[in-house]
Every structure is written in structure tokens, then in C-alpha cells.
Design an enzyme around this catalytic site. Structure first.
Site, PDB file in Angstrom:
ATOM      1  CG  ASN A 199       4.702   6.473 -23.630  1.00 17.63           C
ATOM      2  OD1 ASN A 199       6.590   7.456 -23.608  1.00 17.63           O
ATOM      3  ND2 ASN A 199       4.237   6.711 -22.685  1.00 17.63           N
ATOM      4  CB  SER A 210      -2.455   1.976 -18.415  1.00 16.40           C
ATOM      5  OG  SER A 210      -3.237   2.601 -17.269  1.00 16.40           O
ATOM      6  CG  ASN A 227      -4.262   3.836 -14.215  1.00 15.69           C
ATOM      7  OD1 ASN A 227      -3.633   4.298 -13.417  1.00 15.69           O
ATOM      8  ND2 ASN A 227      -5.753   4.114 -14.985  1.00 15.69           N
ATOM      9  CB  THR A 274      -6.222 -18.142  33.860  1.00 14.26           C
ATOM     10  OG1 THR A 274      -6.819 -18.467  34.767  1.00 14.26           O
ATOM     11  CG2 THR A 274      -6.085 -19.891  33.175  1.00 14.26           C
ATOM     12  CG  HIS A 275      -8.108 -13.625  34.719  1.00 14.35           C
ATOM     13  ND1 HIS A 275      -9.368 -13.202  34.288  1.00 14.35           N
ATOM     14  CD2 HIS A 275      -8.756 -15.568  34.579  1.00 14.35           C
ATOM     15  CE1 HIS A 275      -9.884 -13.703  33.084  1.00 14.35           C
ATOM     16  NE2 HIS A 275     -10.095 -14.889  34.008  1.00 14.35           N
ATOM     17  CB  SER A 323      -1.476   6.013 -10.308  1.00 19.01           C
ATOM     18  OG  SER A 323      -0.801   6.517 -11.110  1.00 19.01           O
ATOM     19  CB  SER A 336      21.853  -2.903  32.160  1.00 19.02           C
ATOM     20  OG  SER A 336      22.276  -2.156  33.482  1.00 19.02           O
ATOM     21  CG  HIS A 395       8.784   5.627 -28.562  1.00 17.37           C
ATOM     22  ND1 HIS A 395       7.756   5.522 -27.436  1.00 17.37           N
ATOM     23  CD2 HIS A 395       8.635   6.599 -28.639  1.00 17.37           C
ATOM     24  CE1 HIS A 395       6.947   7.015 -26.925  1.00 17.37           C
ATOM     25  NE2 HIS A 395       7.512   7.679 -27.855  1.00 17.37           N
TER      26      HIS A 395
END
Length: 464
Positions: free
Chosen positions: A131, A139, A141, A187-188, A98, A318, A129
């Protein structure tokens, strides 16, 4: 190292004496020694600063917090946003799902720093404070998902989208510049009928344009904020009108169009908005993968590959083969795309883990999202600067490949029929001769007819 004693509801905790965090942050530091320290993204910390400041203003306006406390909280939040307290957020992603400990990390730092700004000392009882004041009407959450949305939205709008738009514009410019360069299509992975190099590049520009549209279409959902839902989405312990008011303040402080979530229960229990927006990022990543593959194949060689375009030579390729130069920007882009695809798998699975009223995979979703958004931005700028802007046609090679293609025979279909055209192509391939030679030898067309009907520049159509 010197320590001071901090307390929470579980008892006393030794905290480094010079740090602003307190007991709950220190417990998390000790309990979750997983991966590099301070891996919680800085964007999440900044988003928390925005929402804590907004909460203080909303609470004060609604009579739930004094203006003195509001101003102190806001002052510290501004310091966080100015990167003055960066060392005070040591927690990792790998904690409670959470994000509670990171929420408390912000609460503790803001409370203690506010006390010091008032002339107090660390370790004393603070006027603020963590909280009751900093976390008032909140919260973990609803704060962490709000921080996720703020951070994700800001990153996408301010960083990712401008970078993708820059690369998209370059491809559009190249498409126009190459509009008269006729080349063979494939193509392909096999020879096909002609098109222009401009038409080929127009597909790249269009891919990114559609990707940007998809990304922008996800933003209204991402702009909805969970803040005000508190623990399970009911808004318990918030003053009336708080959810709307706090979203308005966040929008004001960030200068982005955030609003309160239409349904707080959805906003806490799921993270579909994150999944949705990252899905658009994945779409763009897959487009970039395709584009990078095409460009490195078109540039392959320089003598034994396709070699129809020239890309900038940025560094030796390289340690053993002298003179070798590699398509390194293409390789970097494909690796970024692979990383984004992996991040999408993590985000998708994590998003499915919303059990009842809360999803508890929030930090890993946030971290992976922000990494994808930043990587895509970085790689688009890098690719634009060091590759795309310097791409040029290799005219001799393009002409050689075009003239050598058997698929130009397609232009004869409407004149002599598919089967006769196929006979010309197969005979020319078998004998190592040209289409024109075999068409005449087989008595299917005259030289004049062949020259009139088989013109590559007339086979590219009018579509751009």
C-alpha cells in the site's frame, strides 16, 4: 499444499507458500468462487503493470519514493509484462465492482517479488509495502479505470483496427476487380434495377471505412486517464503535478498518446469513454453482420439458390448430406456480431451504474470490451483469409439472373411511361414470357427500340 501466514488489517490469512500474492488476494479467492479462476483479463493485468511502473517513476521524480524502491517496483512490472508471473493473478471478474482486489493482487505480488529479488524470502517483512509504496498516490478507484483505458486503447489500436483495415482493403480490391460485372440488384429481397458486383462490394468497403472512422474518433476520450484522481477525483494524497507526470510515463512506456483526464470526477464516476468506443465496435459488428448475410445469400445454392458468387469451400458442411458445403465463415462472423451486440448491452447498462462518485461495474465492462475488440479482430482476419479474398463471380448465373429479371423494364419508363412499363412487366410475369416479347406484342415498342433502350450495362450509372 504448504501455506504461510500473511496479514492484513482484518487479521491473518493462510496463503499458498510458493505464491507471491498475500492476504487480500487470498481473501478474494475464497470469497468469490464465481466462474473460471483467473478470469480477470490478462490485458488488465498488463495495463496495471504499466501504470504501477509509471506511478513509481512519477513518485520518485516528485520526491515521494526512493529510487531504490522505484527500480525494484519497475523490475517486477517488467517481469509481469514479459509474462513471467502469469500464475500470480488468480482473481475473477466477479469481485468488487471497483476492481479493488485485483489492484491489491498487483500490489501484493509486486511487493513480495521485489523482496525476493533483494534476496529475501516469502513471508518475511518486505522492503516494499504493497500500500505505502506500490500503491503510493493511488486508489483502486483511479487505478482500475486507468487500467481499463490502457488495455482498451492498446487492444483497439494494436489489434482491432489493423484487422478491420485488412478486411476493408480486400473489399476495396474486390470492388475494383468486379467493376464491370453487371448483375441484378435487389431491394426488399426482390428484384430491382441492375448494378455492378463492384458497386455492391464498394458498399461493404465503405461501411467498414466509416466504422473505422467512428472508432478512431473515440480514441481521444479513451486516451484520457483517471490516475491521479485517487478516491473520489480530488487527487487526495498525491504530490503536486503527479497526475500529469504519471500519464506522461504511461505514454512513454506504452508508446501510446495517453494524457491525464481533463476531469477526474467524470473519469471515476462514469465510463462513457468505454461506452463510446464500444459503440463504435458495435457499429462495425452490425456492418459485418450485414456483409456476412449478403455474402452467404449471394453464394446460396449451389444450384437452387441465388448463386451469383462463389466462395471458398473450406470444409465438409454436413454429417448426413454428402458433398454439402456451407458458408461457415459467414456464420462465424454473424455469431461474433451477435456476441458484440450482447456485450454492448452489458456495457451500456453497466455504464449507467455510476452512483455519485464511482461506477462499480468496472471489471465486467472491461472484460466485455476486450472480448469484443479481440473477437472482431479475429473474425475479420479469419473472414478475409478464408472467405473474402477468395470470392469470385459466378458469371453464367449472374447473366442468367440478369436476363430473367423483370425490373429491366425500368429503363423504358422515360420512353413509354411508368404505367405502360408496368403493363409489360406484369404481362411477361403472368405469361412466363420475356419483357421484349410482351413489349412488342403490346405494341408499345419495336424490337429495335427495345434493344436500344434496355441495356443493363447502361443502367448501372457512373457511381462507384
Amino acid at each position: 499444499m504448504e501455506y504461510r501466514i500473511e496479514k492484513d488489517t482484518m487479521g491473518e490469512v493462510k496463503v499458498p507458500a510458493d505464491r507471491y500474492w498475500a492476504a487480500q488476494t487470498e481473501r478474494s479467492r475464497n470469497n468469490f468462487r464465481i466462474g473460471p479462476e483467473a478470469s480477470m483479463p490478462v490485458e488488465i493485468i498488463e495495463a496495471f503493470a504499466y501504470l504501477k511502473k509509471a506511478a513509481a517513476f512519477a513518485n520518485a521524480e516528485l520526491g515521494a519514493l526512493t529510487t531504490e524502491k522505484r527500480d525494484l517496483i519497475a523490475m517486477v512490472c517488467d517481469e509481469i509484462l514479459a509474462n513471467k508471473l502469469a500464475d500470480e493473478f488468480p482473481l475473477v471478474i466477479w469481485q468488487t465492482g471497483s476492481g479493488t482486489q485485483s489492484n491489491m493482487n498487483l500490489n501484493e505480488v509486486i511487493a513480495n517479488r521485489a523482496h525476493v529479488l533483494q534476496g529475501g524470502a516469502l513471508g518475511e517483512k518486505s522492503i516494499i509495502h504493497p500500500n505505502d509504496d506500490v500503491n503510493k498516490s493511488q486508489s483502486s478507484n483511479d487505478t482500475y479505470p486507468t487500467a481499463m483505458h490502457i488495455a482498451a486503447y492498446k487492444k483497439v489500436v494494436e489489434v482491432t483496427i489493423p484487422a478491420i483495415e485488412r478486411l476493408q482493403k480486400t473489399f476495396a480490391i474486390k470492388s475494383e476487380a468486379f467493376k464491370d460485372v453487371v448483375k441484378i440488384g435487389r431491394t426488399h429481397l426482390m428484384d430491382a434495377t441492375p448494378l455492378t458486383l463492384g458497386q455492391e462490394f464498394s458498399a461493404y468497403a465503405a461501411q467498414l471505412q466509416f466504422g473505422l472512422l467512428a472508432l478512431k474518433n473515440t480514441l481521444p476520450h479513451l486516451a484520457q486517464l483517471a490516475l491521479g484522481g485517487t478516491a473520489v477525483g480530488t487527487g487526495l494524497n498525491t504530490p503536486k503535478g503527479y497526475d500529469v507526470k504519471v500519464a506522461e510515463y504511461i505514454a512513454q512506456f506504452t508508446q501510446l498518446p495517453f494524457i491525464t483526464a481533463e476531469n477526474k470526477f467524470e473519469a471515476l464516476a462514469t465510463h462513457d469513454a468505454i461506452i463510446e468506443t464500444h459503440g463504435a465496435l458495435k457499429q462495425i459488428a452490425m456492418s459485418l453482420f450485414k456483409i456476412a448475410n449478403d455474402i452467404r445469400l449471394l453464394a446460396s445454392g449451389p444450384r437452387s439458390g441465388i448463386g451469383e458468387i462463389l466462395i471458398p469451400e473450406n470444409e465438409p458442411g454436413s454429417s448426413i448430406m454428402p458433398g454439402k458445403v456451407n458458408p461457415t465463415q459467414c456464420e462465424a462472423m454473424t455469431m461474433v456480431a451477435a456476441q458484440v451486440l450482447g456485450n454492448d448491452t452489458t456495457i451500456s447498462f453497466a455504464g449507467s451504474q455510476g452512483h455519485f462518485q464511482l461506477n462499480v461495474f468496472k471489471p465486467v465492462m472491461a472484460a466485455n470490451f476486450l472480448q469484443s475488440a479481440q473477437l472482431l479482430a479475429d473474425v475479420c482476419i479469419s473472414f478475409d483469409e478464408h472467405c473474402a479474398s477468395g470470392i469470385e463471380p459466378n458469371y453464367p448465373r449472374i447473366q442468367q439472373q440478369l436476363e430473367n429479371s423483370l425490373m429491366l423494364v425500368t429503363a423504358l419508363n422515360t420512353h413509354i411511361g411508368y404505367e405502360n412499363a408496368a403493363k409489360i412487366a406484369k404481362t411477361a410475369h403472368k405469361n412466363g414470357t420475356t419483357l421484349k416479347e410482351e413489349a412488342i406484342n403490346l405494341g408499345l415498342v419495336t424490337a429495335e427500340q427495345f434493344d436500344q433502350w434496355v441495356r443493363p450495362q447502361n443502367m448501372v450509372g457512373s457511381l462507384k
